[in-house]
Design a protein around this motif. Sequence first.
Motif, PDB file in Angstrom:
ATOM      1  N   LYS A 300     -27.866 -13.296   3.942  1.00 58.45           N
ATOM      2  CA  LYS A 300     -27.849 -12.139   3.024  1.00 58.45           C
ATOM      3  C   LYS A 300     -26.611 -11.284   3.215  1.00 58.45           C
ATOM      4  CE  LYS A 300     -30.197  -8.666   5.762  1.00 58.45           C
ATOM      5  NZ  LYS A 300     -31.339  -7.814   5.937  1.00 58.45           N
ATOM      6  N   ARG A 301     -25.614 -11.854   3.829  1.00 54.17           N
ATOM      7  CA  ARG A 301     -24.393 -11.084   4.064  1.00 54.17           C
ATOM      8  C   ARG A 301     -23.828 -10.551   2.754  1.00 54.17           C
ATOM      9  NH1 ARG A 301     -20.582 -14.109   7.853  1.00 54.17           N
ATOM     10  NH2 ARG A 301     -21.877 -13.174   9.457  1.00 54.17           N
ATOM     11  N   ALA A 306     -19.519  -4.970   3.182  1.00 53.55           N
ATOM     12  CA  ALA A 306     -18.903  -5.024   4.517  1.00 53.55           C
ATOM     13  C   ALA A 306     -17.459  -4.564   4.457  1.00 53.55           C
ATOM     14  CB  ALA A 306     -18.991  -6.441   5.057  1.00 53.55           C
ATOM     15  N   SER A 307     -16.780  -4.904   3.378  1.00 45.77           N
ATOM     16  CA  SER A 307     -15.372  -4.524   3.309  1.00 45.77           C
ATOM     17  C   SER A 307     -15.220  -3.022   3.075  1.00 45.77           C
ATOM     18  CB  SER A 307     -14.664  -5.308   2.209  1.00 45.77           C
ATOM     19  OG  SER A 307     -15.102  -4.876   0.958  1.00 45.77           O
ATOM     20  N   LEU A 368      -5.970  -2.408  -3.465  1.00 44.47           N
ATOM     21  CA  LEU A 368      -5.798  -3.406  -4.530  1.00 44.47           C
ATOM     22  C   LEU A 368      -5.972  -4.817  -3.970  1.00 44.47           C
ATOM     23  CD1 LEU A 368      -2.743  -2.254  -6.675  1.00 44.47           C
ATOM     24  CD2 LEU A 368      -5.047  -2.694  -7.484  1.00 44.47           C
ATOM     25  N   ASP A 369      -5.384  -5.031  -2.800  1.00 46.67           N
ATOM     26  CA  ASP A 369      -5.482  -6.363  -2.205  1.00 46.67           C
ATOM     27  C   ASP A 369      -6.923  -6.712  -1.865  1.00 46.67           C
ATOM     28  OD1 ASP A 369      -2.839  -6.661  -2.426  1.00 46.67           O
ATOM     29  OD2 ASP A 369      -2.345  -6.159  -0.351  1.00 46.67           O
ATOM     30  N   ARG A 370      -7.664  -5.725  -1.475  1.00 47.97           N
ATOM     31  CA  ARG A 370      -9.055  -5.981  -1.096  1.00 47.97           C
ATOM     32  C   ARG A 370      -9.975  -6.099  -2.313  1.00 47.97           C
ATOM     33  NH1 ARG A 370     -11.579  -3.219   3.978  1.00 47.97           N
ATOM     34  NH2 ARG A 370     -10.935  -4.919   5.329  1.00 47.97           N
ATOM     35  N   GLU A 371      -9.392  -5.895  -3.483  1.00 44.32           N
ATOM     36  CA  GLU A 371     -10.149  -5.973  -4.738  1.00 44.32           C
ATOM     37  C   GLU A 371     -11.285  -4.979  -4.789  1.00 44.32           C
ATOM     38  OE1 GLU A 371     -11.151 -10.009  -5.786  1.00 44.32           O
ATOM     39  OE2 GLU A 371      -9.208 -10.165  -6.777  1.00 44.32           O
ATOM     40  N   LEU A 372     -11.068  -3.838  -4.183  1.00 42.19           N
ATOM     41  CA  LEU A 372     -12.040  -2.752  -4.375  1.00 42.19           C
ATOM     42  C   LEU A 372     -11.667  -1.952  -5.604  1.00 42.19           C
ATOM     43  CD1 LEU A 372     -12.492  -1.647  -0.681  1.00 42.19           C
ATOM     44  CD2 LEU A 372     -14.146  -2.826  -2.123  1.00 42.19           C
ATOM     45  N   SER A 401     -23.224   5.109   0.122  1.00 40.38           N
ATOM     46  CA  SER A 401     -23.837   4.553   1.328  1.00 40.38           C
ATOM     47  C   SER A 401     -22.762   4.159   2.343  1.00 40.38           C
ATOM     48  CB  SER A 401     -24.713   3.359   0.989  1.00 40.38           C
ATOM     49  OG  SER A 401     -23.940   2.373   0.376  1.00 40.38           O
ATOM     50  N   SER A 402     -21.614   3.744   1.867  1.00 37.16           N
ATOM     51  CA  SER A 402     -20.575   3.366   2.815  1.00 37.16           C
ATOM     52  C   SER A 402     -20.005   4.604   3.504  1.00 37.16           C
ATOM     53  CB  SER A 402     -19.481   2.584   2.099  1.00 37.16           C
ATOM     54  OG  SER A 402     -18.661   3.459   1.382  1.00 37.16           O
TER      55      SER A 402
END
Lengths: 423, 776
Positions: A300-301, A306-307, A368-372, A401-402
């Motif tokens: 369920k990761r 996580a990022s 941007l690189d992390r696609e957030l 939540s993060s």
Amino acid sequence: MEVSEQAAIALRQLRERLCSRTLAHSLLQFSSDNNFSKLKFHISSSISAACSKVLLLRGDKGSGKSAVVELVLKDLKAEHPDFFSVVTLYGLLHSDDDISALEEIARQLCVGHKFSFSKTVSLDENKEFLMDMLKEYGLARKTVVFVLDEFHLFTQGKQWLLYTLFDAMETFTSQSIIIIGLSCLEGSEQQLEKRVRSRFSSCTLLFGPPSEEDRRILLEQLLYLQKDPSLASKYVVEFNSRLDKIFSDKKFKEILSYVTCADGSTNHLLRFLFAASSYMDMESGFLSLQSFDSAYSLMKRQPKFASLHDLSVLELYILVCMHRLQCKEETSYNFNSVMKEYKAIQDAHKTSDNYSHAVCLRAFEHLLDRELISFTDTKGRNDSIKFRPVKLLVSSRELDSSLKANSSCPTILQKLIDHESYM
Amino acid sequence: MERTTPSKLSRLRSDSTLAATPPPTPGFTGPRRSSRLLTSPGPTKLDSDDAPSSLPTPIPSSTKAKRRLSLESPTTDPVTPIRSESKRPKRTTVQYKKVVLGDVEFQVGDDIYVKKQGSVESESEDPDVEECRVCFTPASKSKIMIECDDCLGGFHLQCLKPPLRKIPEGDWICSFCTDKKDGKEVVWPEPPEGKKIKRTAREKLLSGDLHAACIKSIWRETDGTYWLRCVWYRTPEETAAGRQPHNLRRELYRTNDYGDVVINSVLRHCYVMNPEEYQRASDDGDDIFYCEYEYDVNYHNFKRLPDIDDNYAENDESSDYEGDSDGDSDNDDRSLRGTSSNRSRSKVLAANSRKGRAYWLPKIAESKTQENRKRRKQSKLEKASAALSLASRPTSPPCRNKEMEEIETFVKGAIGGQECLGRCLYIHGVPGTGKTMSVRAVMRNLKSEVDSGVLRSFCFIETNGMKLSSPNNIYKNIYEQLSGHAVGWKKALHCLNEHFSNGKKLGKKDQKPIVLLIDELDMLVTRNQSVLYNILDWPTRPNSKLIVIGIANTMDLPEHLSPRISSRMGIQRLCFLPYNHEQLAQIILSRLKGIDAFEDNLIELACRKVAASSGDARRALQICQRASVLAEYRVKQIADAKAKGKSRVCLTDIEGALDEVFKSPHIQRMKMCSKFGKIVLTAMVNELHRTGGEELTFEKLSERVISLCSMHHEVFPGYDTLMRACCLLGDGGIILCEEPKKHMSQKLQLNCSSGSDDVALALKDCSETPWLSLYL
């Protein structure tokens, strides 16, 4: 014998079973009225009656379509040796042009009969070869089974392959050509061209997730240790009785229902069991509830979530700023407008996190690189990053939540986002 | 050397045509061999005024041939004599289509008995009247003989113990054979003094003392002798596999072995039939044989003989024949193909190349023949599904008489007159309305008219636009069919242009008018439409003698084309309207004649459904076939012998078949979704209903799903699992979604015709999560 040695042997036995492509599906073939027996009936009846047929197998990915086809063909091969040849085509590889598909058909037919095969012959020669082969097959009372994996990809474009095959089915009398299409996409026959569609008739077999009962059978058959000369019988009995206890555990059932809630297919279940077997306690040599639990947490990761966790404070600031802009219903914003918002916050609250423009740009690029976050348009590649409109790819709930989960997050940010959401 | 006299031959012939010897049909369930109603075998009035056109004078060369044959075929195998160069048919030899010997006519294509050289049978023996195995007198009107299905011996009904009154139904095996099977000592009745058991030609053939062959060509040598080129038949014992248990007593295999025989070694006609003819020929005499397979003498394997109606075989044969009549050395190539020349070729070509095919393809055959599966007793449902399959096509399509007449008059009008003018016909109609089938049926009819000499001969070429890899290849295709040479399309175009405008010779079929059928004409439309222009321009040239029939689906294809093409296409059009439900029912019933497999009104139900939607005959046939297969499967599951016999297709079967074709498959698929997938669908319907839009973003959907989950105490598994569930639904085609990279702003849309209603129908009574129905 050492416990750990026995455990290693047991683990190997389990993994062999879990990794086999067809074993899990062959375990289910004896339950009544299943796809295996239907498919076998259809193929063997059309072999014996020498009539052509199109079979379409539909079902979610991982529901065992190709495995069942493989099993049935293996079974029939044992029953009628050298009675039919199988040609397998994959939509991803062979649907885009005539040349590759025809060459592949010719190659597989040649290999099946130990003929020599040349790669250099022209398309027309291959086509003639196919037609001649079909004619010869008809005279020799043999059957060709075409297995078209990813059938929906063959239903795009000119569809000459399907037309040729369907037309051959009509033309050559007293001959059996069986086409088995495997498709996970619903409505692929709607995409057929009208004249191809008129020739197309299929009987459809639907592959669904295993039922409750089937799932139980699978678990038992796959995980129970078999008697093996290299395993102490006491160990086997102990192993199986422990599994019994786990299967009847309420917690285990809960885990299983979580695992299957989003994707109930057989392959998904196998993957879960494999993960569980990897968490087997090698010291004691038994599977425990703990191993299933950790397998579930592995499954369920949430990579996106996580990022978000290990973002720097500045990056969090930028995300919050973008979120604020979104809440203000600004339809389009770019780095500069985000920076304006950031500066406004810094001016208002005078925090210690006031970074220079260049540092912020670095953080922005990192996001941007992390696609957030992402650019809203694909055009304008040459423009500077600063001016291209961007959008947020995380929802406010996730962001919230993060922020809560991040220990280094300044309280001001949480206040800001709370303020926004309950405004 | 036996020289059959005319009187005797006439008797032989009357015997073979009128004598009613039932063939053994052990496996057949169909027509039962009838009584051996032997009429008097005396001479009958034959067409004796049919004067012998060419009486061969056999004396000198026949002895030579005899010696030669006896040298080379001393074994039981009818080995083809190695043909010396001198014996090869030269261009100077004259080819005949038929020869009259005595007053028996031998034609190309006839089957004959060929005498084996050095046989010890006395020549005076009359091998044609079969005698009773008990009393050794031939059959007569009062004394009816029946034939044992095992040993093929004939018995008078009265001579049997106990005597039979009438012919029994089913297979009959004589008491001698049953005794033999039981292991008892069998004593056959001894013939009376001074009379020995005579063997008929059939018995001799089956025991290997005669050969059977099929005439392929007849010619006269320069010295005046007549020669035949034949294809040998072999008995099962003479093959490598030997007699197999399922072989019929009268079964022969055709070989690919050619041989030349002099006409004097021909005994008389025999009749080798394919399974269908054989089944029909219940009492056609003693000299009928059954042939289903071709035996390859090199590879020792078997291949089924193609059905007669097979278009491909027809084409092959006709072209071969023309090669022969032109005195080409085609024959030699073909007979050599059988011999070792190919095998010894040093460089072996690939099987999929054009030249290598002839070498490799003969290897695909059975090493042993299989029992004919059609001979097995079929259930009613199996028969029905076989009759309804698309491959089993009737000879003439029902309900298309008017259209066929029109096509026929068109073609006849074009080729019938003295001057053959080029013309075009455009046929259009939706798929499955019998367009191609009608044209083919017309062509078959015309061909038979050509054969009977009513019509000028013409050449029929068929191409299909869908089967060409590119439109330009049509030139290549046409040229190859016309001339038999494969060339590149540019060369082919050049040659065809030359041929049609200047009348340049092209292959062998050039004098005849050409009827060109182009199926799926719309596939030939290219950007500059040059292919269509070229093809449609040829008929307008003088001396082209080309008639083009184009078939396509769209009604207004000529209007889409550029004016110069549509003007050349002419105004002759023919429309095939979709079938109405009565016609569809007629089509299906005509195929199901004699098979009572459907309950009443079911066919009409299916036809009405199809007629309402498309009027596609294929669809209607498919539905009925599918229903019969479903019924077959249902019957098989029952496994109750009593119910099996009288089972018919019932309403549930046909409804199942109709559902498969017409019902949207989405609903079933939705029912099989995972639990979370169902929640996603419900949330989607709910959200779409609230906003009234067509699509929604992933962000909106996730909000909705979270609120639903929290309300009903379900655990929300997280955004990524939600995304995964959406992707699975998207893969299944239940919803349409953009690529998941866009995450929050990913757009989602339901992919069903009736949108939310389908979802409601599918998820209404879900046992897992009953609360879903609250939101639908």
